[in-house]
Design a protein around this motif. Structure first.
Motif, PDB file in Angstrom:
ATOM      1  N   GLU A 157       0.766  -1.345  -0.008  1.00 15.73           N
ATOM      2  CA  GLU A 157      -0.061   0.069  -0.224  1.00 15.73           C
ATOM      3  C   GLU A 157       0.953   1.358  -0.024  1.00 15.73           C
ATOM      4  N   ARG A 158       1.971   1.108   0.733  1.00 18.98           N
ATOM      5  CA  ARG A 158       2.853   2.502   0.791  1.00 18.98           C
ATOM      6  C   ARG A 158       3.508   2.672  -0.643  1.00 18.98           C
ATOM      7  N   GLY A 159       3.803   1.479  -1.275  1.00 23.80           N
ATOM      8  CA  GLY A 159       4.244   1.608  -2.701  1.00 23.80           C
ATOM      9  C   GLY A 159       3.353   2.238  -3.620  1.00 23.80           C
ATOM     10  N   ILE A 160       2.036   1.772  -3.533  1.00 30.02           N
ATOM     11  CA  ILE A 160       0.960   2.304  -4.527  1.00 30.02           C
ATOM     12  C   ILE A 160       0.874   3.883  -3.958  1.00 30.02           C
ATOM     13  N   LEU A 161       0.975   4.260  -2.683  1.00 28.92           N
ATOM     14  CA  LEU A 161       0.602   5.734  -2.175  1.00 28.92           C
ATOM     15  C   LEU A 161       1.850   6.380  -2.768  1.00 28.92           C
ATOM     16  N   GLY A 167       1.835  11.281  -8.686  1.00 26.83           N
ATOM     17  CA  GLY A 167       1.148  11.831  -9.760  1.00 26.83           C
ATOM     18  C   GLY A 167       0.361  10.962 -10.771  1.00 26.83           C
ATOM     19  N   LEU A 168       0.836   9.561 -10.752  1.00 19.36           N
ATOM     20  CA  LEU A 168       0.254   8.512 -11.518  1.00 19.36           C
ATOM     21  C   LEU A 168      -0.959   8.289 -11.439  1.00 19.36           C
ATOM     22  N   THR A 169      -1.552   8.091 -12.397  1.00 15.06           N
ATOM     23  CA  THR A 169      -3.145   7.565 -12.433  1.00 15.06           C
ATOM     24  C   THR A 169      -3.313   6.163 -12.290  1.00 15.06           C
ATOM     25  N   ASN A 170      -4.512   5.623 -12.075  1.00 19.13           N
ATOM     26  CA  ASN A 170      -4.390   4.038 -11.608  1.00 19.13           C
ATOM     27  C   ASN A 170      -3.936   3.366 -12.770  1.00 19.13           C
ATOM     28  N   LYS A 171      -4.376   3.834 -13.924  1.00 20.99           N
ATOM     29  CA  LYS A 171      -3.912   3.303 -15.364  1.00 20.99           C
ATOM     30  C   LYS A 171      -2.542   3.194 -15.511  1.00 20.99           C
ATOM     31  N   ILE A 173      -0.372   3.250 -12.999  1.00 19.92           N
ATOM     32  CA  ILE A 173       0.257   2.543 -11.878  1.00 19.92           C
ATOM     33  C   ILE A 173       0.104   0.927 -12.429  1.00 19.92           C
ATOM     34  N   SER A 174      -0.775   0.643 -13.035  1.00 20.50           N
ATOM     35  CA  SER A 174      -1.213  -0.570 -13.531  1.00 20.50           C
ATOM     36  C   SER A 174      -0.218  -0.999 -14.347  1.00 20.50           C
ATOM     37  N   ARG A 175      -0.064  -0.189 -15.458  1.00 21.34           N
ATOM     38  CA  ARG A 175       0.978  -0.476 -16.796  1.00 21.34           C
ATOM     39  C   ARG A 175       2.330  -0.451 -15.734  1.00 21.34           C
ATOM     40  N   LYS A 176       2.615   0.269 -15.024  1.00 18.71           N
ATOM     41  CA  LYS A 176       4.125   0.466 -14.343  1.00 18.71           C
ATOM     42  C   LYS A 176       4.399  -0.763 -13.615  1.00 18.71           C
ATOM     43  N   LEU A 177       3.341  -1.406 -13.198  1.00 14.92           N
ATOM     44  CA  LEU A 177       3.398  -2.496 -12.050  1.00 14.92           C
ATOM     45  C   LEU A 177       2.919  -3.758 -12.507  1.00 14.92           C
ATOM     46  N   VAL A 178       2.498  -3.832 -13.770  1.00 11.13           N
ATOM     47  CA  VAL A 178       2.061  -5.164 -14.452  1.00 11.13           C
ATOM     48  C   VAL A 178       0.967  -5.680 -13.792  1.00 11.13           C
TER      49      VAL A 178
END
Length: 229
Positions: A157-161, A167-171, A173-178
């Motif tokens: 969760e801290r990584g997501i935060l 400034g990353l959007t959910n999309k 973040i999704s691409r970055k973390l696969v």
């Protein structure tokens, strides 16, 4: 029972002196390991489950030093730390207020203070010596509410935060973390709930106030390493 101590320092002379003092004391049976590092990025890789106490000598000229140290403590909450600062200032004072039960002294402290700090953390107590006298065990343990909240987040969760605050959007973040966008959304929702805020902007503000986004991304071995539960 033998206590395993790791001395992590960019100064081999200081590490040698502390190792000598530890190996020639009468109170505890210490097994001492020494590790030299060039920057604080290396500290995380030095911390292993084999050590009972990690002593970190900190040179404050490292960029983002305090923010990196806060993250090290957050991600190793079961570890016992003694931090020895080579100087003192606002950044170091900020760290004292966020380091929980860690022991903190300055490089000007004497060997008695070092052992006081070491024995305090071994016994589960807090020790801070930056002036003429140490804080009593437990003094200063009342952290800012936001510090407590952000520490309640899991590593994932801290990584997501971290990425939200960048400034990353959910999309994105999704691409970055696969991982799926739905998974990201669930993690963001969990962060908001734990941080007691209603939207990601307010969550990002807390992250910035706590210095999380100021940690260089290269501190983490790779982006996915942020998300180990």
């Amino acid at each position: 029972m033998k206590k395993k101590i790791l001395l992590a320092s960019p100064d081999t002379l200081l590490a040698d002196a502390l190792a000598f003092a530890l190996e020639n004391n009468d109170a505890y049976n210490f097994e001492v390991s020494k590790a030299e590092y060039e920057d604080l990025f290396e500290i995380r890789s030095l911390i292993g489950s084999a050590f009972d106490v990690i002593v970190v000598c900190v040179k404050l000229q490292f960029g983002g030093a305090v923010q990196i140290l806060k993250e090290i403590v957050r991600t190793n909450r079961k570890k016992k730390f003694v931090f020895i600062f080579d100087g003192w200032g606002a950044d170091a004072a900020e760290f004292v207020n966020s380091a929980g039960g860690a022991a903190i002294i300055t490089g000007k402290a004497d060997i008695k203070d070092f052992f006081g700090a070491l024995f305090a953390v071994i016994n589960g107590e807090r020790f801070v010596k930056v002036g003429s006298s140490p804080d009593k065990p437990g003094d200063g343990d009342i952290l800012r509410h936001e510090s407590v909240l952000i520490s309640s987040l899991t590593n994932r969760e801290r990584g997501i935060l971290y990425l939200v605050a960048r400034g990353l959007t959910n999309k994105e973040i999704s691409r970055k973390l696969v991982i799926s966008e739905k998974t990201v959304k669930n993690h963001v929702s969990s962060c908001l709930k734990k941080l007691e805020v209603s939207d990601r902007t307010k969550a990002a503000v807390i992250a910035w106030e706590e210095g999380l986004p100021q940690i260089p991304e290269e501190f983490f071995e790779n982006p996915s390493s942020l998300f180990v539960p």
